[in-house]
Motif scaffolding. Structure first.
Motif, PDB file in Angstrom:
ATOM      1  N   THR A   1     -33.627 -30.468  24.211  1.00 51.22           N
ATOM      2  CA  THR A   1     -33.394 -30.931  25.575  1.00 51.22           C
ATOM      3  C   THR A   1     -33.066 -29.719  26.440  1.00 51.22           C
ATOM      4  O   THR A   1     -32.855 -28.614  25.929  1.00 51.22           O
ATOM      5  CB  THR A   1     -32.221 -31.930  25.647  1.00 51.22           C
ATOM      6  OG1 THR A   1     -31.001 -31.223  25.387  1.00 51.22           O
ATOM      7  CG2 THR A   1     -32.402 -33.071  24.653  1.00 51.22           C
ATOM      8  N   SER A   2     -32.979 -29.936  27.718  1.00 50.45           N
ATOM      9  CA  SER A   2     -32.652 -28.841  28.628  1.00 50.45           C
ATOM     10  C   SER A   2     -31.220 -28.343  28.431  1.00 50.45           C
ATOM     11  O   SER A   2     -30.863 -27.284  28.926  1.00 50.45           O
ATOM     12  CB  SER A   2     -32.879 -29.262  30.076  1.00 50.45           C
ATOM     13  OG  SER A   2     -32.061 -30.351  30.403  1.00 50.45           O
ATOM     14  N   ARG A   3     -30.424 -29.082  27.673  1.00 51.59           N
ATOM     15  CA  ARG A   3     -29.052 -28.650  27.384  1.00 51.59           C
ATOM     16  C   ARG A   3     -28.999 -27.650  26.232  1.00 51.59           C
ATOM     17  O   ARG A   3     -28.004 -26.945  26.075  1.00 51.59           O
ATOM     18  CB  ARG A   3     -28.176 -29.850  27.050  1.00 51.59           C
ATOM     19  CG  ARG A   3     -27.939 -30.723  28.230  1.00 51.59           C
ATOM     20  CD  ARG A   3     -26.998 -31.844  27.892  1.00 51.59           C
ATOM     21  NE  ARG A   3     -26.781 -32.644  29.070  1.00 51.59           N
ATOM     22  CZ  ARG A   3     -26.789 -33.955  29.090  1.00 51.59           C
ATOM     23  NH1 ARG A   3     -26.995 -34.628  27.976  1.00 51.59           N
ATOM     24  NH2 ARG A   3     -26.597 -34.602  30.211  1.00 51.59           N
ATOM     25  N   ASP A   4     -30.057 -27.621  25.414  1.00 52.47           N
ATOM     26  CA  ASP A   4     -30.118 -26.654  24.323  1.00 52.47           C
ATOM     27  C   ASP A   4     -30.278 -25.250  24.896  1.00 52.47           C
ATOM     28  O   ASP A   4     -30.736 -25.071  26.026  1.00 52.47           O
ATOM     29  CB  ASP A   4     -31.286 -26.965  23.384  1.00 52.47           C
ATOM     30  CG  ASP A   4     -31.000 -28.176  22.511  1.00 52.47           C
ATOM     31  OD1 ASP A   4     -29.955 -28.191  21.840  1.00 52.47           O
ATOM     32  OD2 ASP A   4     -31.827 -29.103  22.515  1.00 52.47           O
ATOM     33  N   THR A   5     -29.919 -24.271  24.091  1.00 48.86           N
ATOM     34  CA  THR A   5     -29.992 -22.883  24.544  1.00 48.86           C
ATOM     35  C   THR A   5     -31.312 -22.234  24.129  1.00 48.86           C
ATOM     36  O   THR A   5     -32.036 -22.753  23.279  1.00 48.86           O
ATOM     37  CB  THR A   5     -28.843 -22.060  23.948  1.00 48.86           C
ATOM     38  OG1 THR A   5     -28.994 -22.045  22.518  1.00 48.86           O
ATOM     39  CG2 THR A   5     -27.478 -22.605  24.333  1.00 48.86           C
ATOM     40  N   VAL A   6     -31.568 -21.099  24.720  1.00 42.53           N
ATOM     41  CA  VAL A   6     -32.737 -20.308  24.341  1.00 42.53           C
ATOM     42  C   VAL A   6     -32.643 -19.956  22.858  1.00 42.53           C
ATOM     43  O   VAL A   6     -33.631 -20.029  22.127  1.00 42.53           O
ATOM     44  CB  VAL A   6     -32.836 -19.026  25.209  1.00 42.53           C
ATOM     45  CG1 VAL A   6     -33.917 -18.102  24.689  1.00 42.53           C
ATOM     46  CG2 VAL A   6     -33.072 -19.382  26.663  1.00 42.53           C
ATOM     47  N   GLY A   7     -31.461 -19.621  22.394  1.00 40.15           N
ATOM     48  CA  GLY A   7     -31.261 -19.288  20.984  1.00 40.15           C
ATOM     49  C   GLY A   7     -31.608 -20.444  20.066  1.00 40.15           C
ATOM     50  O   GLY A   7     -32.200 -20.244  19.002  1.00 40.15           O
ATOM     51  N   ARG A   8     -31.249 -21.659  20.444  1.00 41.07           N
ATOM     52  CA  ARG A   8     -31.580 -22.852  19.646  1.00 41.07           C
ATOM     53  C   ARG A   8     -33.090 -23.044  19.609  1.00 41.07           C
ATOM     54  O   ARG A   8     -33.651 -23.381  18.568  1.00 41.07           O
ATOM     55  CB  ARG A   8     -30.881 -24.075  20.239  1.00 41.07           C
ATOM     56  CG  ARG A   8     -31.395 -25.407  19.766  1.00 41.07           C
ATOM     57  CD  ARG A   8     -30.845 -25.788  18.396  1.00 41.07           C
ATOM     58  NE  ARG A   8     -31.234 -27.148  18.079  1.00 41.07           N
ATOM     59  CZ  ARG A   8     -32.305 -27.482  17.342  1.00 41.07           C
ATOM     60  NH1 ARG A   8     -33.069 -26.558  16.831  1.00 41.07           N
ATOM     61  NH2 ARG A   8     -32.592 -28.738  17.105  1.00 41.07           N
ATOM     62  N   LEU A   9     -33.760 -22.858  20.731  1.00 38.05           N
ATOM     63  CA  LEU A   9     -35.212 -22.970  20.787  1.00 38.05           C
ATOM     64  C   LEU A   9     -35.856 -21.942  19.861  1.00 38.05           C
ATOM     65  O   LEU A   9     -36.730 -22.275  19.060  1.00 38.05           O
ATOM     66  CB  LEU A   9     -35.712 -22.778  22.221  1.00 38.05           C
ATOM     67  CG  LEU A   9     -37.222 -22.645  22.409  1.00 38.05           C
ATOM     68  CD1 LEU A   9     -37.949 -23.901  21.951  1.00 38.05           C
ATOM     69  CD2 LEU A   9     -37.549 -22.324  23.849  1.00 38.05           C
ATOM     70  N   VAL A  10     -35.420 -20.704  19.957  1.00 33.97           N
ATOM     71  CA  VAL A  10     -35.979 -19.639  19.121  1.00 33.97           C
ATOM     72  C   VAL A  10     -35.747 -19.950  17.640  1.00 33.97           C
ATOM     73  O   VAL A  10     -36.656 -19.787  16.819  1.00 33.97           O
ATOM     74  CB  VAL A  10     -35.380 -18.266  19.499  1.00 33.97           C
ATOM     75  CG1 VAL A  10     -35.754 -17.192  18.483  1.00 33.97           C
ATOM     76  CG2 VAL A  10     -35.831 -17.861  20.895  1.00 33.97           C
TER      77      VAL A  10
END
Length: 77
Positions: free
Chosen positions: A59-68
């Motif tokens: 979700t948009s609440r997740d961080t860039v680090g979580r996405l990576v």
């Protein structure tokens, strides 16, 4: 190219994100990525890295680090 660099390149090229704003602790919403933009980004990542992210829930609440981390995990699987 590393996973984080690939994602950064996609964010800059496709969403006009400032490269200096892309840091692991930054929430995706702070980069102005809403649910539609996240879906577009998911498709771009899948195409570029030849991986399946269909069941990765971000979700948009997740961080860039979580996405990576999620992308990196899929790329290794």
């Amino acid at each position: 190219m590393r996973t984080s660099e690939e994602i950064s390149a996609l964010l800059v090229a496709n969403f006009g994100t400032d490269p200096l704003a892309i840091r692991p602790e930054v929430p995706l919403r702070q980069l102005r990525l809403d649910s539609l933009a996240l879906e577009e980004l998911r498709l771009l990542i899948e195409d570029r890295l030849a991986i399946d992210l269909e069941d990765v829930a971000l979700t948009s609440r997740d961080t860039v680090g979580r996405l990576v981390a999620a992308v990196h995990e899929r790329a290794r699987a």
